[in-house]
Motif scaffolding. Structure first.
Motif, PDB file in Angstrom:
ATOM      1  N   LEU A 113      30.336 -17.700  13.534  1.00 44.04           N
ATOM      2  CA  LEU A 113      30.234 -19.085  13.995  1.00 44.04           C
ATOM      3  C   LEU A 113      29.671 -19.170  15.404  1.00 44.04           C
ATOM      4  N   SER A 114      30.069 -18.272  16.275  1.00 43.81           N
ATOM      5  CA  SER A 114      29.514 -18.311  17.628  1.00 43.81           C
ATOM      6  C   SER A 114      28.035 -17.948  17.621  1.00 43.81           C
ATOM      7  N   LEU A 116      25.930 -18.863  15.311  1.00 46.36           N
ATOM      8  CA  LEU A 116      25.233 -20.096  14.938  1.00 46.36           C
ATOM      9  C   LEU A 116      25.016 -20.985  16.152  1.00 46.36           C
ATOM     10  N   GLN A 117      25.947 -20.921  17.054  1.00 47.48           N
ATOM     11  CA  GLN A 117      25.871 -21.736  18.266  1.00 47.48           C
ATOM     12  C   GLN A 117      24.893 -21.156  19.285  1.00 47.48           C
ATOM     13  N   ARG A 118      24.840 -19.841  19.405  1.00 48.22           N
ATOM     14  CA  ARG A 118      24.098 -19.225  20.504  1.00 48.22           C
ATOM     15  C   ARG A 118      22.737 -18.657  20.149  1.00 48.22           C
ATOM     16  N   LEU A 150      28.251 -26.690   6.904  1.00 53.06           N
ATOM     17  CA  LEU A 150      28.071 -26.397   8.324  1.00 53.06           C
ATOM     18  C   LEU A 150      26.615 -26.103   8.655  1.00 53.06           C
ATOM     19  N   LEU A 154      23.811 -28.245  10.952  1.00 54.41           N
ATOM     20  CA  LEU A 154      23.132 -27.621  12.085  1.00 54.41           C
ATOM     21  C   LEU A 154      21.619 -27.526  11.867  1.00 54.41           C
TER      22      LEU A 154
END
Length: 180
Positions: A113-114, A116-118, A150, A154
């Motif tokens: 998940l991190s 996907l964010q970074r 999710l 995104l």
């Protein structure tokens, strides 16, 4: 066994470069025959792609000289997790060339998940371990449904790996996963 031995003797990066060069040569040939827009070939990046000490300039040059719009590179979580800043910069460089970047084996690592964010990503590939029993396991269905939702929110493409039966395909389509 072959991959394990290649890792042990330090040949994985060189082997990856040779295989990528061959794939790009084949791709150039296919482009000359007239590939349809939207066609992409997937290439796995070497495991140490994002390591600060990895010498990847030759690989970047090789990819840059290819018909980039037809390429998708797949990167595993384990190959980017050691240094997220280096990984993000290198992946961004590839995206600037027009190459799609996909996180492979999504859902199996501790930091998915991190990432996907970074990470600058275009998509995720849901690991086959979630697909195998998706037609019968409610937990697998729930997880894949969450992954698809999710990723869609995104703006990421979602691909499921390891689809081998019509039941798996139908279950994935019902959950909104169109690429298999």
């Amino acid at each position: 066994e072959f991959i394990d031995i290649a890792h042990d003797v330090g040949l994985v990066e060189r082997l990856s470069e040779v295989l990528i060069a061959r794939a790009i040569d084949d791709l150039r040939h296919w482009v000359g025959l007239g590939l349809p827009e939207g066609f992409r070939i997937g290439l796995n990046l070497p495991p140490r792609f994002a390591s600060r000490t990895a010498r990847i300039s030759g690989l970047i040059d090789l990819l840059a000289a290819s018909p980039c719009r037809f390429l998708t590179v797949e990167v595993s979580e384990s190959s980017v997790i050691d240094d997220l800043n280096v990984a993000a910069a290198r992946l961004r460089q590839l995206r600037e060339l027009g190459i799609h970047v996909v996180l492979d084996d999504f859902g199996t690592g501790i930091a998915s998940l991190s990432l996907l964010q970074r990470m600058p990503l275009d998509g995720v590939k849901i690991d086959r371990s979630f697909v195998t029993d998706i037609a019968h396991e409610t937990r697998d269905r729930a997880l894949v449904s969450s992954f698809v939702s999710l990723a869609s929110q995104l703006g990421l493409e979602v691909t499921a790996e390891g689809v081998e039966t019509a039941e798996q395909r139908v279950a994935l389509l019902e959950l909104g996963c169109r690429m298999q």
